[in-house]
Design a protein around this motif. Structure first.
Motif, PDB file in Angstrom:
ATOM      1  N   MET A  12       0.827  -1.210   0.000  1.00 55.45           N
ATOM      2  CA  MET A  12       0.000   0.000   0.000  1.00 55.45           C
ATOM      3  C   MET A  12       0.862   1.260   0.000  1.00 55.45           C
ATOM      4  SD  MET A  12      -2.973  -1.037  -0.431  1.00 55.45           S
ATOM      5  CE  MET A  12      -3.598   0.621  -0.452  1.00 55.45           C
ATOM      6  N   LYS A  13       2.006   1.232   0.671  1.00 55.90           N
ATOM      7  CA  LYS A  13       2.908   2.384   0.664  1.00 55.90           C
ATOM      8  C   LYS A  13       3.433   2.650  -0.739  1.00 55.90           C
ATOM      9  CE  LYS A  13       4.481   2.178   5.425  1.00 55.90           C
ATOM     10  NZ  LYS A  13       5.593   1.912   6.341  1.00 55.90           N
ATOM     11  N   LYS A  14       3.716   1.584  -1.487  1.00 57.31           N
ATOM     12  CA  LYS A  14       4.204   1.746  -2.863  1.00 57.31           C
ATOM     13  C   LYS A  14       3.117   2.332  -3.762  1.00 57.31           C
ATOM     14  CE  LYS A  14       7.791  -1.645  -2.499  1.00 57.31           C
ATOM     15  NZ  LYS A  14       8.524  -2.711  -3.087  1.00 57.31           N
ATOM     16  N   PHE A  15       1.874   1.903  -3.561  1.00 59.63           N
ATOM     17  CA  PHE A  15       0.771   2.479  -4.329  1.00 59.63           C
ATOM     18  C   PHE A  15       0.592   3.951  -3.997  1.00 59.63           C
ATOM     19  CE2 PHE A  15      -1.089  -1.958  -4.707  1.00 59.63           C
ATOM     20  CZ  PHE A  15      -0.771  -2.067  -6.048  1.00 59.63           C
ATOM     21  N   LYS A  16       0.714   4.291  -2.722  1.00 58.56           N
ATOM     22  CA  LYS A  16       0.569   5.684  -2.303  1.00 58.56           C
ATOM     23  C   LYS A  16       1.680   6.547  -2.901  1.00 58.56           C
ATOM     24  CE  LYS A  16      -0.550   8.347   1.769  1.00 58.56           C
ATOM     25  NZ  LYS A  16      -0.757   8.324   3.212  1.00 58.56           N
ATOM     26  N   GLN A  17       2.907   6.013  -2.944  1.00 64.10           N
ATOM     27  CA  GLN A  17       4.030   6.745  -3.534  1.00 64.10           C
ATOM     28  C   GLN A  17       3.809   6.963  -5.027  1.00 64.10           C
ATOM     29  OE1 GLN A  17       7.337   4.298  -2.457  1.00 64.10           O
ATOM     30  NE2 GLN A  17       7.570   5.233  -0.431  1.00 64.10           N
ATOM     31  N   ALA A  18       3.108   6.042  -5.676  1.00 63.20           N
ATOM     32  CA  ALA A  18       2.824   6.169  -7.103  1.00 63.20           C
ATOM     33  C   ALA A  18       1.634   7.095  -7.368  1.00 63.20           C
ATOM     34  CB  ALA A  18       2.552   4.793  -7.710  1.00 63.20           C
ATOM     35  N   GLY A  19       1.013   7.601  -6.313  1.00 58.71           N
ATOM     36  CA  GLY A  19      -0.101   8.529  -6.479  1.00 58.71           C
ATOM     37  C   GLY A  19      -1.460   7.865  -6.599  1.00 58.71           C
ATOM     38  N   LEU A  20      -1.559   6.579  -6.280  1.00 64.60           N
ATOM     39  CA  LEU A  20      -2.832   5.866  -6.346  1.00 64.60           C
ATOM     40  C   LEU A  20      -3.507   5.881  -4.978  1.00 64.60           C
ATOM     41  CD1 LEU A  20      -1.664   2.810  -8.431  1.00 64.60           C
ATOM     42  CD2 LEU A  20      -3.106   4.671  -9.206  1.00 64.60           C
ATOM     43  N   LYS A  21      -4.796   6.197  -4.963  1.00 67.45           N
ATOM     44  CA  LYS A  21      -5.540   6.230  -3.712  1.00 67.45           C
ATOM     45  C   LYS A  21      -6.456   5.019  -3.629  1.00 67.45           C
ATOM     46  CE  LYS A  21      -7.019  10.329  -4.694  1.00 67.45           C
ATOM     47  NZ  LYS A  21      -7.820  11.525  -4.699  1.00 67.45           N
ATOM     48  N   ARG A  22      -6.610   4.500  -2.402  1.00 61.28           N
ATOM     49  CA  ARG A  22      -7.481   3.356  -2.158  1.00 61.28           C
ATOM     50  C   ARG A  22      -8.898   3.850  -1.882  1.00 61.28           C
ATOM     51  NH1 ARG A  22      -6.549  -1.181   2.571  1.00 61.28           N
ATOM     52  NH2 ARG A  22      -8.344  -2.463   2.045  1.00 61.28           N
ATOM     53  N   GLN A  23      -9.856   3.276  -2.579  1.00 65.17           N
ATOM     54  CA  GLN A  23     -11.256   3.626  -2.372  1.00 65.17           C
ATOM     55  C   GLN A  23     -11.781   2.810  -1.191  1.00 65.17           C
ATOM     56  OE1 GLN A  23     -13.715   4.570  -5.729  1.00 65.17           O
ATOM     57  NE2 GLN A  23     -15.173   3.014  -5.119  1.00 65.17           N
ATOM     58  N   THR A  24     -12.492   3.448  -0.276  1.00 65.02           N
ATOM     59  CA  THR A  24     -13.037   2.740   0.880  1.00 65.02           C
ATOM     60  C   THR A  24     -14.549   2.883   0.910  1.00 65.02           C
ATOM     61  OG1 THR A  24     -12.674   4.666   2.280  1.00 65.02           O
ATOM     62  CG2 THR A  24     -10.938   3.019   2.251  1.00 65.02           C
ATOM     63  N   TYR A  25     -15.180   1.980   1.635  1.00 64.12           N
ATOM     64  CA  TYR A  25     -16.629   1.919   1.725  1.00 64.12           C
ATOM     65  C   TYR A  25     -17.070   1.961   3.181  1.00 64.12           C
ATOM     66  CZ  TYR A  25     -16.284   0.366  -3.093  1.00 64.12           C
ATOM     67  OH  TYR A  25     -16.007   0.295  -4.426  1.00 64.12           O
ATOM     68  N   GLU A  26     -18.323   2.357   3.392  1.00 58.49           N
ATOM     69  CA  GLU A  26     -18.912   2.323   4.725  1.00 58.49           C
ATOM     70  C   GLU A  26     -20.315   1.727   4.620  1.00 58.49           C
ATOM     71  OE1 GLU A  26     -19.025   6.378   6.023  1.00 58.49           O
ATOM     72  OE2 GLU A  26     -20.606   6.928   4.634  1.00 58.49           O
ATOM     73  N   LYS A  27     -20.759   1.093   5.701  1.00 59.28           N
ATOM     74  CA  LYS A  27     -22.085   0.486   5.709  1.00 59.28           C
ATOM     75  C   LYS A  27     -23.139   1.568   5.903  1.00 59.28           C
ATOM     76  CE  LYS A  27     -24.539  -3.424   7.741  1.00 59.28           C
ATOM     77  NZ  LYS A  27     -25.470  -3.432   6.695  1.00 59.28           N
ATOM     78  N   VAL A  28     -24.226   1.462   5.154  1.00 62.85           N
ATOM     79  CA  VAL A  28     -25.346   2.386   5.290  1.00 62.85           C
ATOM     80  C   VAL A  28     -26.148   1.954   6.521  1.00 62.85           C
ATOM     81  CG1 VAL A  28     -27.450   3.261   4.207  1.00 62.85           C
ATOM     82  CG2 VAL A  28     -25.437   2.779   2.814  1.00 62.85           C
ATOM     83  N   PRO A  29     -26.337   2.849   7.502  1.00 60.74           N
ATOM     84  CA  PRO A  29     -27.056   2.468   8.727  1.00 60.74           C
ATOM     85  C   PRO A  29     -28.473   1.965   8.447  1.00 60.74           C
ATOM     86  CG  PRO A  29     -26.025   4.626   8.964  1.00 60.74           C
ATOM     87  CD  PRO A  29     -25.897   4.234   7.531  1.00 60.74           C
ATOM     88  N   GLY A  30     -28.812   0.833   9.038  1.00 66.37           N
ATOM     89  CA  GLY A  30     -30.156   0.284   8.915  1.00 66.37           C
ATOM     90  C   GLY A  30     -30.464  -0.403   7.602  1.00 66.37           C
ATOM     91  N   ARG A  31     -29.487  -0.488   6.706  1.00 63.87           N
ATOM     92  CA  ARG A  31     -29.713  -1.123   5.399  1.00 63.87           C
ATOM     93  C   ARG A  31     -28.612  -2.134   5.150  1.00 63.87           C
ATOM     94  NH1 ARG A  31     -31.940   2.481   1.149  1.00 63.87           N
ATOM     95  NH2 ARG A  31     -32.454   0.474   0.284  1.00 63.87           N
ATOM     96  N   ASP A  32     -28.827  -3.001   4.213  1.00 65.97           N
ATOM     97  CA  ASP A  32     -27.823  -3.998   3.846  1.00 65.97           C
ATOM     98  C   ASP A  32     -27.046  -3.504   2.624  1.00 65.97           C
ATOM     99  OD1 ASP A  32     -26.463  -6.316   4.239  1.00 65.97           O
ATOM    100  OD2 ASP A  32     -27.848  -7.577   3.117  1.00 65.97           O
ATOM    101  N   LEU A  33     -26.594  -2.244   2.676  1.00 66.36           N
ATOM    102  CA  LEU A  33     -25.905  -1.613   1.559  1.00 66.36           C
ATOM    103  C   LEU A  33     -24.602  -0.970   2.024  1.00 66.36           C
ATOM    104  CD1 LEU A  33     -28.923   0.316   0.008  1.00 66.36           C
ATOM    105  CD2 LEU A  33     -27.901  -1.764  -0.873  1.00 66.36           C
ATOM    106  N   TYR A  34     -23.716  -0.765   1.072  1.00 64.02           N
ATOM    107  CA  TYR A  34     -22.476  -0.037   1.339  1.00 64.02           C
ATOM    108  C   TYR A  34     -22.378   1.119   0.356  1.00 64.02           C
ATOM    109  CZ  TYR A  34     -20.877  -3.779   4.343  1.00 64.02           C
ATOM    110  OH  TYR A  34     -20.756  -4.672   5.367  1.00 64.02           O
ATOM    111  N   ARG A  35     -21.752   2.218   0.786  1.00 63.56           N
ATOM    112  CA  ARG A  35     -21.543   3.364  -0.091  1.00 63.56           C
ATOM    113  C   ARG A  35     -20.082   3.780  -0.008  1.00 63.56           C
ATOM    114  NH1 ARG A  35     -25.251   6.867   3.630  1.00 63.56           N
ATOM    115  NH2 ARG A  35     -23.861   7.144   5.400  1.00 63.56           N
ATOM    116  N   VAL A  36     -19.642   4.487  -1.013  1.00 63.26           N
ATOM    117  CA  VAL A  36     -18.262   4.945  -1.052  1.00 63.26           C
ATOM    118  C   VAL A  36     -18.081   6.037  -0.003  1.00 63.26           C
ATOM    119  CG1 VAL A  36     -16.509   6.107  -2.453  1.00 63.26           C
ATOM    120  CG2 VAL A  36     -17.992   4.395  -3.486  1.00 63.26           C
ATOM    121  N   SER A  37     -17.106   5.837   0.889  1.00 70.67           N
ATOM    122  CA  SER A  37     -16.837   6.865   1.893  1.00 70.67           C
ATOM    123  C   SER A  37     -15.647   7.729   1.481  1.00 70.67           C
ATOM    124  CB  SER A  37     -16.588   6.240   3.260  1.00 70.67           C
ATOM    125  OG  SER A  37     -15.465   5.391   3.225  1.00 70.67           O
ATOM    126  N   LYS A  38     -14.683   7.137   0.774  1.00 71.32           N
ATOM    127  CA  LYS A  38     -13.543   7.893   0.252  1.00 71.32           C
ATOM    128  C   LYS A  38     -13.298   7.449  -1.182  1.00 71.32           C
ATOM    129  CE  LYS A  38     -10.921   8.445   4.525  1.00 71.32           C
ATOM    130  NZ  LYS A  38      -9.667   8.101   5.197  1.00 71.32           N
TER     131      LYS A  38
END
Length: 98
Positions: A12-38
């Protein structure tokens, strides 16, 4: 038995040095869904002894998304070539063996 064979922090440090960002998700409260948080360039999936790297294309026309994915794919290949890890290239993702 440990959950994972090894840490992915050095990769992950090598990806960060190359300028690539990791996309992260979070759970939607009360639903069985996830949305992009970053929003980011790549999505990381984990297995016991491997990592999958998928491309997060985002929103836009086909031309914009395909150019973005091609640029991300070139950057990921460059990072993976500079590591001593074994990896396989599929059409929509990479599988990196730890």
């Amino acid at each position: 038995m440990p959950r994972y064979k090894t840490s992915i922090q050095p990769l992950m440090k090598k990806f960060k040095q190359a300028g690539l960002k990791r996309q992260t998700y979070e759970k939607v409260p009360g639903r069985d869904l996830y949305r992009v948080s970053k929003p980011g360039d790549i999505v990381i999936g984990r297995g016991y002894d491997y990592v999958t790297i998928e491309f997060a294309s985002g929103i836009g026309t086909f031309e914009v998304m395909s150019e973005r994915v091609d640029n991300t794919k070139k950057a990921v290949v460059e990072v993976l070539n500079n590591t001593n890890l074994e990896w396989e290239d599929y059409d929509s993702f990479f599988k990196v063996f730890l």
